[in-house]
Scaffold this motif. Structure first.
Motif, PDB file in Angstrom:
ATOM      1  N   SER A 120       0.824  -1.217   0.000  1.00  0.00           N
ATOM      2  CA  SER A 120       0.000   0.000   0.000  1.00  0.00           C
ATOM      3  C   SER A 120       0.852   1.259   0.000  1.00  0.00           C
ATOM      4  O   SER A 120       0.394   2.312  -0.405  1.00  0.00           O
ATOM      5  N   HIS A 121       2.114   1.164   0.396  1.00  0.00           N
ATOM      6  CA  HIS A 121       2.998   2.333   0.423  1.00  0.00           C
ATOM      7  C   HIS A 121       3.846   2.469  -0.840  1.00  0.00           C
ATOM      8  O   HIS A 121       4.520   3.464  -1.016  1.00  0.00           O
ATOM      9  N   GLN A 122       3.790   1.495  -1.718  1.00  0.00           N
ATOM     10  CA  GLN A 122       4.560   1.566  -2.957  1.00  0.00           C
ATOM     11  C   GLN A 122       3.815   2.420  -3.982  1.00  0.00           C
ATOM     12  O   GLN A 122       2.602   2.300  -4.140  1.00  0.00           O
ATOM     13  N   PRO A 123       4.532   3.293  -4.688  1.00  0.00           N
ATOM     14  CA  PRO A 123       3.883   4.078  -5.752  1.00  0.00           C
ATOM     15  C   PRO A 123       3.572   3.167  -6.934  1.00  0.00           C
ATOM     16  O   PRO A 123       4.306   2.260  -7.262  1.00  0.00           O
ATOM     17  N   ASP A 124       2.461   3.419  -7.561  1.00  0.00           N
ATOM     18  CA  ASP A 124       2.055   2.608  -8.731  1.00  0.00           C
ATOM     19  C   ASP A 124       2.623   3.145  -9.989  1.00  0.00           C
ATOM     20  O   ASP A 124       2.814   4.197 -10.319  1.00  0.00           O
TER      21      ASP A 124
END
Length: 80
Positions: free
Chosen positions: A76-80
């Motif tokens: 959830s904290h990783q940029p897409d």
């Protein structure tokens, strides 16, 4: 709901203990208090073994849940 499941499990285990450990028929002693003590000691040993197994399973479940939560938080904290 969890409490109901826990109660059902504990009732099942107690019934199983009664089936696995016949009360007094296997003792060679004729002293009733000695027979009762031996039965209680066997029952205590069996319940302790079962508790240890349940604690191991609970520890494994907690570890799996923690790992999944870490993976969810990382994703959830990783940029897409």
């Amino acid at each position: 709901m969890r409490l109901t499941s826990a109660l059902k499990i504990s009732q099942y285990l107690l019934k199983t203990v009664q089936l696995v450990l016949p009360p007094f028929c296997c003792n060679t002693s004729s002293d009733p208090s000695s027979m009762k003590r031996q039965y209680q000691q066997r029952k205590h040993a069996m319940l302790s073994i079962w508790r240890d197994g349940v604690e191991r399973q609970l520890a494994a479940l907690n570890a799996a849940i923690d790992m999944l939560e870490q993976q969810i938080n990382r994703e959830s904290h990783q940029p897409d």
